[in-house]
Design a protein around this motif. Structure first.
Motif, PDB file in Angstrom:
ATOM      1  N   LEU A 178       0.865  -1.175   0.000  1.00 19.31           N
ATOM      2  CA  LEU A 178       0.000   0.000   0.000  1.00 19.31           C
ATOM      3  C   LEU A 178       0.902   1.226   0.000  1.00 19.31           C
ATOM      4  CD1 LEU A 178      -2.892   1.031   0.171  1.00 19.31           C
ATOM      5  CD2 LEU A 178      -2.812   0.693   2.641  1.00 19.31           C
ATOM      6  N   LEU A 179       0.891   1.981  -1.116  1.00 25.35           N
ATOM      7  CA  LEU A 179       1.833   3.085  -1.294  1.00 25.35           C
ATOM      8  C   LEU A 179       1.103   4.388  -1.606  1.00 25.35           C
ATOM      9  CD1 LEU A 179       3.430   0.538  -3.307  1.00 25.35           C
ATOM     10  CD2 LEU A 179       5.174   1.973  -2.286  1.00 25.35           C
ATOM     11  N   GLY A 180       1.761   5.481  -1.255  1.00 26.55           N
ATOM     12  CA  GLY A 180       1.242   6.812  -1.530  1.00 26.55           C
ATOM     13  C   GLY A 180       1.995   7.822  -0.699  1.00 26.55           C
ATOM     14  N   ALA A 181       1.872   9.093  -1.060  1.00 30.76           N
ATOM     15  CA  ALA A 181       2.566  10.145  -0.332  1.00 30.76           C
ATOM     16  C   ALA A 181       1.968  10.303   1.067  1.00 30.76           C
ATOM     17  CB  ALA A 181       2.457  11.461  -1.110  1.00 30.76           C
ATOM     18  N   ASN A 182       2.663  11.029   1.928  1.00 30.58           N
ATOM     19  CA  ASN A 182       2.125  11.329   3.248  1.00 30.58           C
ATOM     20  C   ASN A 182       0.766  12.014   3.101  1.00 30.58           C
ATOM     21  OD1 ASN A 182       4.340  10.321   4.616  1.00 30.58           O
ATOM     22  ND2 ASN A 182       5.401  12.283   4.655  1.00 30.58           N
ATOM     23  N   GLY A 183      -0.199  11.567   3.908  1.00 33.82           N
ATOM     24  CA  GLY A 183      -1.523  12.158   3.853  1.00 33.82           C
ATOM     25  C   GLY A 183      -2.429  11.584   2.796  1.00 33.82           C
ATOM     26  N   THR A 224       4.111   1.154   3.088  1.00 28.79           N
ATOM     27  CA  THR A 224       5.494   1.605   2.997  1.00 28.79           C
ATOM     28  C   THR A 224       5.586   2.816   2.086  1.00 28.79           C
ATOM     29  OG1 THR A 224       7.755   0.953   2.409  1.00 28.79           O
ATOM     30  CG2 THR A 224       5.987   0.056   1.060  1.00 28.79           C
ATOM     31  N   HIS A 225       6.697   3.523   2.190  1.00 26.27           N
ATOM     32  CA  HIS A 225       6.953   4.668   1.311  1.00 26.27           C
ATOM     33  C   HIS A 225       7.951   4.319   0.209  1.00 26.27           C
ATOM     34  CE1 HIS A 225       4.796   7.772   3.546  1.00 26.27           C
ATOM     35  NE2 HIS A 225       5.267   7.242   4.647  1.00 26.27           N
ATOM     36  N   HIS A 226       8.632   3.171   0.335  1.00 30.90           N
ATOM     37  CA  HIS A 226       9.767   2.891  -0.529  1.00 30.90           C
ATOM     38  C   HIS A 226       9.624   1.530  -1.205  1.00 30.90           C
ATOM     39  CE1 HIS A 226      11.613   6.327   1.398  1.00 30.90           C
ATOM     40  NE2 HIS A 226      11.423   5.761   2.578  1.00 30.90           N
ATOM     41  N   LEU A 227       9.750   1.509  -2.523  1.00 31.94           N
ATOM     42  CA  LEU A 227       9.687   0.245  -3.256  1.00 31.94           C
ATOM     43  C   LEU A 227      10.813  -0.690  -2.854  1.00 31.94           C
ATOM     44  CD1 LEU A 227       8.725   1.170  -6.938  1.00 31.94           C
ATOM     45  CD2 LEU A 227       7.260   0.803  -4.954  1.00 31.94           C
ATOM     46  N   GLU A 228      11.932  -0.133  -2.439  1.00 30.24           N
ATOM     47  CA  GLU A 228      13.080  -0.960  -2.067  1.00 30.24           C
ATOM     48  C   GLU A 228      12.775  -1.844  -0.857  1.00 30.24           C
ATOM     49  OE1 GLU A 228      14.269   2.524  -4.349  1.00 30.24           O
ATOM     50  OE2 GLU A 228      13.082   2.284  -2.519  1.00 30.24           O
ATOM     51  N   GLU A 229      11.712  -1.524  -0.124  1.00 31.07           N
ATOM     52  CA  GLU A 229      11.361  -2.297   1.068  1.00 31.07           C
ATOM     53  C   GLU A 229      10.431  -3.471   0.774  1.00 31.07           C
ATOM     54  OE1 GLU A 229      11.715   1.504   4.161  1.00 31.07           O
ATOM     55  OE2 GLU A 229       9.744   0.765   3.547  1.00 31.07           O
ATOM     56  N   LEU A 230      10.059  -3.636  -0.481  1.00 33.69           N
ATOM     57  CA  LEU A 230       9.136  -4.712  -0.835  1.00 33.69           C
ATOM     58  C   LEU A 230       9.892  -6.018  -1.067  1.00 33.69           C
ATOM     59  CD1 LEU A 230       6.791  -2.860  -3.352  1.00 33.69           C
ATOM     60  CD2 LEU A 230       6.590  -3.054  -0.863  1.00 33.69           C
ATOM     61  N   ARG A 238      13.294  -7.658  -6.730  1.00 33.23           N
ATOM     62  CA  ARG A 238      13.363  -6.468  -5.886  1.00 33.23           C
ATOM     63  C   ARG A 238      13.181  -5.218  -6.734  1.00 33.23           C
ATOM     64  NH1 ARG A 238      15.985  -7.162  -1.019  1.00 33.23           N
ATOM     65  NH2 ARG A 238      15.320  -5.017  -0.623  1.00 33.23           N
ATOM     66  N   TRP A 239      12.585  -4.176  -6.122  1.00 29.49           N
ATOM     67  CA  TRP A 239      12.213  -2.975  -6.840  1.00 29.49           C
ATOM     68  C   TRP A 239      13.128  -1.811  -6.493  1.00 29.49           C
ATOM     69  CZ3 TRP A 239       8.246  -2.988 -10.378  1.00 29.49           C
ATOM     70  CH2 TRP A 239       7.393  -4.115 -10.361  1.00 29.49           C
ATOM     71  N   LEU A 240      13.230  -0.874  -7.419  1.00 27.53           N
ATOM     72  CA  LEU A 240      14.000   0.361  -7.210  1.00 27.53           C
ATOM     73  C   LEU A 240      13.221   1.498  -7.858  1.00 27.53           C
ATOM     74  CD1 LEU A 240      16.578   1.965  -6.400  1.00 27.53           C
ATOM     75  CD2 LEU A 240      17.483   1.383  -8.677  1.00 27.53           C
ATOM     76  N   ALA A 241      13.042   2.576  -7.103  1.00 30.19           N
ATOM     77  CA  ALA A 241      12.391   3.774  -7.643  1.00 30.19           C
ATOM     78  C   ALA A 241      13.300   4.967  -7.400  1.00 30.19           C
ATOM     79  CB  ALA A 241      11.041   3.998  -6.962  1.00 30.19           C
ATOM     80  N   ARG A 242      13.418   5.837  -8.394  1.00 30.37           N
ATOM     81  CA  ARG A 242      14.230   7.041  -8.243  1.00 30.37           C
ATOM     82  C   ARG A 242      13.614   8.147  -9.085  1.00 30.37           C
ATOM     83  NH1 ARG A 242      19.696   5.484 -11.691  1.00 30.37           N
ATOM     84  NH2 ARG A 242      18.652   5.103 -13.700  1.00 30.37           N
ATOM     85  N   LEU A 298       0.803  -4.711   8.227  1.00 31.10           N
ATOM     86  CA  LEU A 298       2.106  -4.171   8.620  1.00 31.10           C
ATOM     87  C   LEU A 298       2.141  -2.683   8.279  1.00 31.10           C
ATOM     88  CD1 LEU A 298       3.946  -7.147   6.970  1.00 31.10           C
ATOM     89  CD2 LEU A 298       3.857  -6.790   9.431  1.00 31.10           C
ATOM     90  N   ASP A 299       2.105  -1.845   9.309  1.00 34.86           N
ATOM     91  CA  ASP A 299       2.073  -0.399   9.110  1.00 34.86           C
ATOM     92  C   ASP A 299       3.488   0.162   9.222  1.00 34.86           C
ATOM     93  OD1 ASP A 299       1.314   2.192   8.768  1.00 34.86           O
ATOM     94  OD2 ASP A 299       0.167   2.363  10.617  1.00 34.86           O
ATOM     95  N   GLU A 300       4.107   0.387   8.076  1.00 36.21           N
ATOM     96  CA  GLU A 300       5.475   0.922   7.987  1.00 36.21           C
ATOM     97  C   GLU A 300       6.451   0.162   8.897  1.00 36.21           C
ATOM     98  OE1 GLU A 300       6.026   5.135   7.713  1.00 36.21           O
ATOM     99  OE2 GLU A 300       3.879   5.480   7.443  1.00 36.21           O
ATOM    100  N   PRO A 301       6.572  -1.152   8.708  1.00 44.21           N
ATOM    101  CA  PRO A 301       7.450  -1.939   9.577  1.00 44.21           C
ATOM    102  C   PRO A 301       8.933  -1.629   9.401  1.00 44.21           C
ATOM    103  CG  PRO A 301       6.734  -3.267   7.723  1.00 44.21           C
ATOM    104  CD  PRO A 301       5.963  -1.974   7.646  1.00 44.21           C
ATOM    105  N   PHE A 302       9.300  -0.960   8.292  1.00 42.39           N
ATOM    106  CA  PHE A 302      10.712  -0.681   8.023  1.00 42.39           C
ATOM    107  C   PHE A 302      11.140   0.697   8.505  1.00 42.39           C
ATOM    108  CE2 PHE A 302       9.074  -3.591   4.815  1.00 42.39           C
ATOM    109  CZ  PHE A 302       9.989  -4.635   4.882  1.00 42.39           C
ATOM    110  N   ASN A 303      10.250   1.409   9.178  1.00 43.02           N
ATOM    111  CA  ASN A 303      10.527   2.781   9.587  1.00 43.02           C
ATOM    112  C   ASN A 303      11.791   2.857  10.448  1.00 43.02           C
ATOM    113  OD1 ASN A 303      10.025   5.554   9.838  1.00 43.02           O
ATOM    114  ND2 ASN A 303       8.914   5.261  11.747  1.00 43.02           N
TER     115      ASN A 303
END
Length: 285
Positions: free
Chosen positions: A60-65, A225-231, A277-281, A190-195
C-alpha cells in the motif's frame, strides 16, 4: 529430473510464493468506501473499492496524507467508514463485535505499546491474549512453546530472553510480527514496519517476511510503505493512493510502473526491478 527421483525441498529464503488463484477466499472487501473527518468535513478516503484474497501479499503506497493508514485501520477493524461497506474475514463492519474480529487480525505498528523491560518471549506471549501486559495464568505450556516456535520462524530465537527495550529496530519488528502471529491470523497488517531501520536490519526483515509468505501460503498480508526498495519478492499486488482515491490496484507488474508512480506521487519517477526487488528514483524532468 526423472519421474522416480524425489523432488528437492524448497528453500524458503529463495522460493517464490505461488500467486493466489482468483477463486481464493476473500479476506477483505471494500466497496464504495469513504471516510470524512466530521469536525472539518475533510475527505480522507473517497470511493475506494478493494479486495484482498487469501495468499495475496499487497503493498500500500502513496505520499504522506494519502490515506494509507486510514485504509489499513478500516481493514484492521479499528474504525468504521463514513460511507460504503467493509467486510473482513466474512464479517461486515457495523454488524459484528469488532473486538472479536480484531483478535484474529494480525497487526504490527510502531504505535503499539510494549513494555520495554519485557523479554522477547514475553512480548510474543501477549499476542495470545491481545494484551499489553502478560496474563501469566492464561499461558499453558503449549502456548509458551508456540511463542518460542514463532521466534524461531522469524529467525530471532536468540531474542527470547533479551529485554525488548534493548533490541534493535529490526529485531523489535520481527518480535512484533511473531506476536501478531500468535492468534494464527489469516490477515497480517504491517504499518510501515521498516521505519527507521538501517540497511542490514531492513534486509533481515525483508528476508523474514519473504520466508513467512512462502511458509504460510494461505496468509494474506498488507504492507504500508513509502519505498519500493522495502518490498520483498513475495509482494504480488500493489495499491496506489493519492489524496484518498485509488490511483491503481492490481498485480505489481501492472501497477508499479514509472507512469503510474509518477501520477501517484506528482513528480517524474523511474522504476526498475531486479531479481524480484524494486527500485524507484526521481526521473529526468
Amino acid at each position: 529430473m526423472s519421474p522416480t527421483q524425489p523432488s528437492q525441498p524448497r528453500n524458503p529464503a529463495t522460493a517464490t510464493p505461488q500467486p493466489a488463484p482468483e477463486s481464493a477466499r476473500v479476506i477483505a472487501a471494500l466497496e464504495g468506501v469513504g471516510v470524512r473527518r466530521y469536525s472539518s468535513g475533510q475527505v480522507i478516503l473517497d470511493a475506494v473499492d478493494w479486495t484482498v484474497r487469501s495468499g495475496e501479499h499487497w503493498a500500500l503506497l502513496g505520499a504522506n496524507g494519502a490515506g494509507k493508514t486510514t485504509l489499513l485501520r478500516l481493514v484492521g477493524a479499528l474504525m468504521f467508514p463514513t460511507v460504503g461497506t467493509v467486510e473482513v474475514l466474512g464479517h461486515r463492519l457495523g454488524s459484528v463485535d469488532v473486538r472479536e474480529l480484531r483478535a484474529v487480525i494480525g497487526l504490527v505498528s510502531g504505535a503499539q505499546k510494549v513494555p520495554q523491560d519485557a523479554t522477547g518471549h514475553t512480548v510474543v506471549l501477549t499476542g495470545a491474549t491481545g494484551t499489553v501486559q502478560p496474563l501469566w495464568r492464561k499461558y499453558d505450556a503449549a502456548t509458551r512453546e508456540r511463542a518460542h516456535e514463532l521466534l524461531t520462524e522469524l529467525d530471532c530465537k536468540e531474542l527470547a530472553d533479551r529485554p525488548f527495550g534493548v533490541c534493535s529496530g529490526g529485531q523489535r519488528a520481527r518480535i512484533l510480527i511473531a506476536r501478531a502471529l500468535m492468534a494464527e491470523p489469516r490477515l497480517l497488517l504491517l504499518d510501515e514496519p521498516f521505519n527507521a531501520l538501517d540497511l542490514p536490519s531492513r534486509e533481515d526483515l525483508i528476508d523474514a517476511l519473504h520466508r513467512l509468505a512462502v511458509g504460510r501460503p494461505e496468509l494474506a498480508t498488507v504492507t504500508v510503505t513509502h519505498h519500493l526498495e522495502e518490498l520483498s519478492p513475495a509482494i504480488g499486488h500493489a495499491l496506489l493512493l493519492r489524496d484518498g482515491r485509488v490511483q491503481a490496484a492490481g498485480p505489481v507488474d501492472e501497477v508499479l510502473t514509472g507512469e503510474r508512480m509518477t501520477a501517484c506521487f506528482g513528480r517524474p519517477i523511474e522504476v526498475s526491478r531486479h531479481e524480484g526487488r524494486w527500485l524507484a528514483r526521481s526521473g529526468k524532468r
